[in-house]
Design a protein around this motif. Structure first.
Motif, PDB file in Angstrom:
ATOM      1  N   ASP A 343       0.836  -1.216   0.000  1.00 21.10           N
ATOM      2  CA  ASP A 343       0.000   0.000   0.000  1.00 21.10           C
ATOM      3  C   ASP A 343       0.867   1.260   0.000  1.00 21.10           C
ATOM      4  O   ASP A 343       0.522   2.281  -0.606  1.00 21.10           O
ATOM      5  CB  ASP A 343      -0.892   0.041   1.251  1.00 21.10           C
ATOM      6  CG  ASP A 343      -1.924  -1.076   1.243  1.00 21.10           C
ATOM      7  OD1 ASP A 343      -2.289  -1.542   0.142  1.00 21.10           O
ATOM      8  OD2 ASP A 343      -2.330  -1.505   2.350  1.00 21.10           O
ATOM      9  N   TYR A 344       1.987   1.164   0.687  1.00 23.65           N
ATOM     10  CA  TYR A 344       2.891   2.319   0.829  1.00 23.65           C
ATOM     11  C   TYR A 344       3.423   2.784  -0.529  1.00 23.65           C
ATOM     12  O   TYR A 344       3.428   3.977  -0.836  1.00 23.65           O
ATOM     13  CB  TYR A 344       4.046   1.918   1.763  1.00 23.65           C
ATOM     14  CG  TYR A 344       5.098   2.984   1.966  1.00 23.65           C
ATOM     15  CD1 TYR A 344       4.947   3.980   2.925  1.00 23.65           C
ATOM     16  CD2 TYR A 344       6.274   2.985   1.193  1.00 23.65           C
ATOM     17  CE1 TYR A 344       5.930   4.952   3.118  1.00 23.65           C
ATOM     18  CE2 TYR A 344       7.258   3.954   1.373  1.00 23.65           C
ATOM     19  CZ  TYR A 344       7.072   4.935   2.345  1.00 23.65           C
ATOM     20  OH  TYR A 344       8.041   5.903   2.521  1.00 23.65           O
ATOM     21  N   ILE A 345       3.861   1.838  -1.328  1.00 22.55           N
ATOM     22  CA  ILE A 345       4.514   2.204  -2.599  1.00 22.55           C
ATOM     23  C   ILE A 345       3.561   2.949  -3.548  1.00 22.55           C
ATOM     24  O   ILE A 345       3.875   4.070  -3.969  1.00 22.55           O
ATOM     25  CB  ILE A 345       5.169   0.957  -3.249  1.00 22.55           C
ATOM     26  CG1 ILE A 345       6.388   0.560  -2.394  1.00 22.55           C
ATOM     27  CG2 ILE A 345       5.600   1.244  -4.696  1.00 22.55           C
ATOM     28  CD1 ILE A 345       7.041  -0.751  -2.778  1.00 22.55           C
ATOM     29  N   PRO A 346       2.375   2.406  -3.851  1.00 25.15           N
ATOM     30  CA  PRO A 346       1.479   3.195  -4.729  1.00 25.15           C
ATOM     31  C   PRO A 346       1.037   4.515  -4.100  1.00 25.15           C
ATOM     32  O   PRO A 346       0.853   5.510  -4.803  1.00 25.15           O
ATOM     33  CB  PRO A 346       0.274   2.264  -4.960  1.00 25.15           C
ATOM     34  CG  PRO A 346       0.436   1.112  -4.056  1.00 25.15           C
ATOM     35  CD  PRO A 346       1.850   1.066  -3.574  1.00 25.15           C
ATOM     36  N   PHE A 347       0.921   4.525  -2.777  1.00 24.87           N
ATOM     37  CA  PHE A 347       0.551   5.769  -2.091  1.00 24.87           C
ATOM     38  C   PHE A 347       1.623   6.834  -2.323  1.00 24.87           C
ATOM     39  O   PHE A 347       1.328   7.963  -2.743  1.00 24.87           O
ATOM     40  CB  PHE A 347       0.373   5.495  -0.589  1.00 24.87           C
ATOM     41  CG  PHE A 347       0.118   6.738   0.226  1.00 24.87           C
ATOM     42  CD1 PHE A 347      -1.184   7.199   0.439  1.00 24.87           C
ATOM     43  CD2 PHE A 347       1.177   7.471   0.770  1.00 24.87           C
ATOM     44  CE1 PHE A 347      -1.414   8.357   1.179  1.00 24.87           C
ATOM     45  CE2 PHE A 347       0.950   8.626   1.505  1.00 24.87           C
ATOM     46  CZ  PHE A 347      -0.350   9.070   1.713  1.00 24.87           C
ATOM     47  N   MET A 348       2.877   6.496  -2.069  1.00 21.72           N
ATOM     48  CA  MET A 348       3.953   7.487  -2.219  1.00 21.72           C
ATOM     49  C   MET A 348       4.092   7.899  -3.692  1.00 21.72           C
ATOM     50  O   MET A 348       4.396   9.066  -3.990  1.00 21.72           O
ATOM     51  CB  MET A 348       5.288   6.949  -1.690  1.00 21.72           C
ATOM     52  CG  MET A 348       5.352   6.726  -0.186  1.00 21.72           C
ATOM     53  SD  MET A 348       4.842   8.121   0.847  1.00 21.72           S
ATOM     54  CE  MET A 348       6.320   9.133   0.877  1.00 21.72           C
ATOM     55  N   ASN A 349       3.868   6.971  -4.606  1.00 20.90           N
ATOM     56  CA  ASN A 349       3.932   7.320  -6.031  1.00 20.90           C
ATOM     57  C   ASN A 349       2.848   8.337  -6.382  1.00 20.90           C
ATOM     58  O   ASN A 349       3.097   9.338  -7.059  1.00 20.90           O
ATOM     59  CB  ASN A 349       3.775   6.060  -6.896  1.00 20.90           C
ATOM     60  CG  ASN A 349       5.019   5.172  -6.814  1.00 20.90           C
ATOM     61  OD1 ASN A 349       6.080   5.613  -6.354  1.00 20.90           O
ATOM     62  ND2 ASN A 349       4.874   3.931  -7.245  1.00 20.90           N
ATOM     63  N   ARG A 350       1.644   8.083  -5.891  1.00 23.35           N
ATOM     64  CA  ARG A 350       0.521   8.957  -6.234  1.00 23.35           C
ATOM     65  C   ARG A 350       0.680  10.340  -5.590  1.00 23.35           C
ATOM     66  O   ARG A 350       0.402  11.358  -6.229  1.00 23.35           O
ATOM     67  CB  ARG A 350      -0.785   8.286  -5.770  1.00 23.35           C
ATOM     68  CG  ARG A 350      -2.015   9.014  -6.226  1.00 23.35           C
ATOM     69  CD  ARG A 350      -3.249   8.131  -6.069  1.00 23.35           C
ATOM     70  NE  ARG A 350      -4.450   8.926  -6.303  1.00 23.35           N
ATOM     71  CZ  ARG A 350      -5.681   8.494  -6.106  1.00 23.35           C
ATOM     72  NH1 ARG A 350      -5.888   7.250  -5.678  1.00 23.35           N
ATOM     73  NH2 ARG A 350      -6.713   9.285  -6.342  1.00 23.35           N
TER      74      ARG A 350
END
Ligand code: TNX
Length: 525
Positions: A343-350
């Motif tokens: 969840d962290y990775i797509p969150f930080m990307n967005r």
């Protein structure tokens, strides 16, 4: 005027004796001045310039910005010297006895913040390419004068400057500190005071950690409960507080006038309990949490798969970006222990895209390198070198803030009154004796944007307590950011630092009197 001065001296036998013994140490060797940060080059010419009641500050042309810089210097010199120095404009160099500030724009080596200061027995001449360089240069003028020049009330002269030429410019373009106003809230006046202290040591960034589990400190008009509820407390249960948008803008302007950039941080997706307590819909459970006044980290997370979370973040970033002239916005990203990595990775990307869409570049703590870095995202190395290395491998620049050397909240030793020691003790020598470009083979000088020394405030809630941790270490970080490594040595630095004891006292800074420094060394001017 001159006569009155002479009479005063003749009458005061004790003062006269003190004066005579001081004249034995007349400041005539510019290379022996205790400048921090140490300049790139100093050539002494063995004489001195006298500031007198005939001295004025001349600035070249009518530019409001130069007049403001001249006035800043006059306002620093006049209370203690009582010389009534005025700021005047001129096209040509003024006559003897004056200070002259001008822009030349032709000296590539000096860059945006460098300056050349030439002091003769007849004049003080400060030249830079940019106003920022003049502003850095006037800090050197202040530091060449006796420390009592920093007192708020009138002091005895003489006001002599040793003669010679200083050519000076910074090693790194980013030289900052951070203040955590979330764990304990610090009001506008405390922040301005810190900005003045940073300016004195030629630092150019103040990063404000504006949100965390314990408090939300910046008014967001579209989400008013963040401050109305989320700003109400702090570590230990005190009353907390927040900046209205007008107050934040006032801080930004105050910093800008000192050529300091404010980098605001909204930490996410972890460190968000204050927001989660203020708006139930930001929680995956749909239930608001309780306000938090403890010191634990890593227990909170925004609900990364709810759309409202992104509406919330977009509103916050939009309002904050509109208030912030600096190019960076910091999105935290640290210690999100209860956010799943998937969840962290797509969150930080967005969220990086959202910051870019609002016209800013992204700063984040080193964990962000686990995600896909966008162009221009800067990784702030605080804990894991491997994360910072991942950032470099993705082409990002790194801001160097390793906790074990650069955290202002680390205790000096086991007897320190305030602070933590999870990254070890950081005595003043340890805080000084390292090189940002020599921590990791992969992180070279060209990968490094600069250095930042953060103050986390779990253990400190007043200006005095904060200053105990910030000073004197901040001076060392200022020097690491400014002075080339090959010119730095602890044994030589500690003598200059000792002489800044008097200056810090004159500025009423409550510094930690480390035993490693001989603070009794007196400024003899
Ligand atoms: C780690 S540094 C934190 C902070 C704490 C600090 C205390 C960082 C990115 N996270 O939340 O306040 O340690 O030293």
């Amino acid at each position: 005027m001159t006569k009155t001065k002479f009479k005063n001296l003749a009458l005061g036998g004790f003062i006269l004796a003190a004066f005579v013994s001081q004249t034995g140490c007349k400041p005539t060797d510019l290379s022996k001045e205790n400048l921090i940060p140490k300049p790139v080059s100093v050539v002494a010419t063995g004489s001195s310039f006298d500031l007198t009641d005939q001295t004025d500050i001349y600035v070249q042309g009518e530019a409001a910005e130069l007049i403001q810089i001249g006035q800043f210097l006059a306002d620093k010199l006049n209370p203690s010297t009582g010389l009534g120095i005025e700021v005047k404009t001129t096209i040509e160099a003024p006559g003897p006895g004056n200070i002259f500030l001008s822009l030349s724009g032709t000296d590539a080596e000096l860059g945006n913040e460098g300056y050349e200061l030439t002091i003769t027995d007849k004049s003080v001449n400060l030249v830079a390419n940019q106003p920022a360089g003049l502003f850095r240069g006037i800090q050197s003028i202040r530091q060449i004068l006796p420390s009592r020049v920093e007192m708020a009330d009138k002091q005895k002269g003489p006001w002599k400057l040793a003669t010679g030429t200083i050519r000076d410019y910074p090693s790194y373009g980013y030289r900052g500190s951070m203040l955590d106003v979330a764990r304990h809230f610090f009001g506008v006046e405390d922040v301005k005071n810190l900005i003045d202290q940073l300016a004195y040591y030629k630092m150019n960034v103040l990063h404000l950690h504006l949100s965390d589990d314990q408090g939300w400190r910046i008014e967001i008009k579209s989400w008013p409960n963040l401050t109305a509820h989320g700003g109400k407390t702090e570590v230990g249960g005190g009353e907390g507080g927040f900046y209205t948008q007008e107050q934040y803008s006032d801080i930004v302007k105050y910093a800008q006038d000192r050529y300091i950039t404010i980098v605001p941080e909204i930490d996410m997706p972890g460190h968000t309990n204050a927001a989660l307590a203020s708006y139930a819909e930001l929680n995956c459970s749909g239930k608001a949490t309780e306000l938090y006044t403890g010191r634990e980290v890593g227990f909170s997370t925004l609900c990364t798969n709810k759309e409202v979370t992104y509406k919330f973040i977009d509103d916050v970033i939009r309002e904050l970006a509109a208030l912030t002239p600096g190019e960076y916005l910091h999105i935290g990203g640290d210690e999100s222990h209860v956010t799943k990595i998937e969840d962290y990775i797509p969150f930080m990307n967005r969220v990086q895209d959202m910051v870019i869409a609002h016209g800013k570049k992204v700063f984040a703590w080193d964990e962000i390198a686990l995600a896909t870095l966008k162009p221009n995202t800067v990784v702030q190395y605080w804990a894991k070198a491997e994360n910072a290395v991942k950032g470099v491998e993705q082409g990002a620049k790194v801001l160097i803030s390793p906790a074990k050397y650069a955290y202002l909240d680390m205790q000096y030793d086991s007897t320190s009154t305030y602070g933590l020691h999870w990254a070890g003790y950081v005595e003043v020598d340890k805080g000084y004796n390292w090189d940002p470009a020599n921590l990791e083979p992969t992180i070279k000088k060209e990968n490094i944007i600069g250095i930042e020394a953060p103050l986390w405030t779990e253990t400190v809630g007043t200006r005095e307590e904060a200053e105990y941790l910030i000073f004197p270490r901040l001076l060392g970080y200022a020097e690491i950011g400014w002075t080339p490594t090959e010119l730095r040595s602890w044994d030589e630095y500690k003598i200059r630092l000792a002489n800044h004891g008097e200056r810090m006292k004159a500025m009423k800074i409550s510094f930690y009197p480390s035993k490693l420094v001989n603070w009794d060394a007196k400024d003899k001017k």
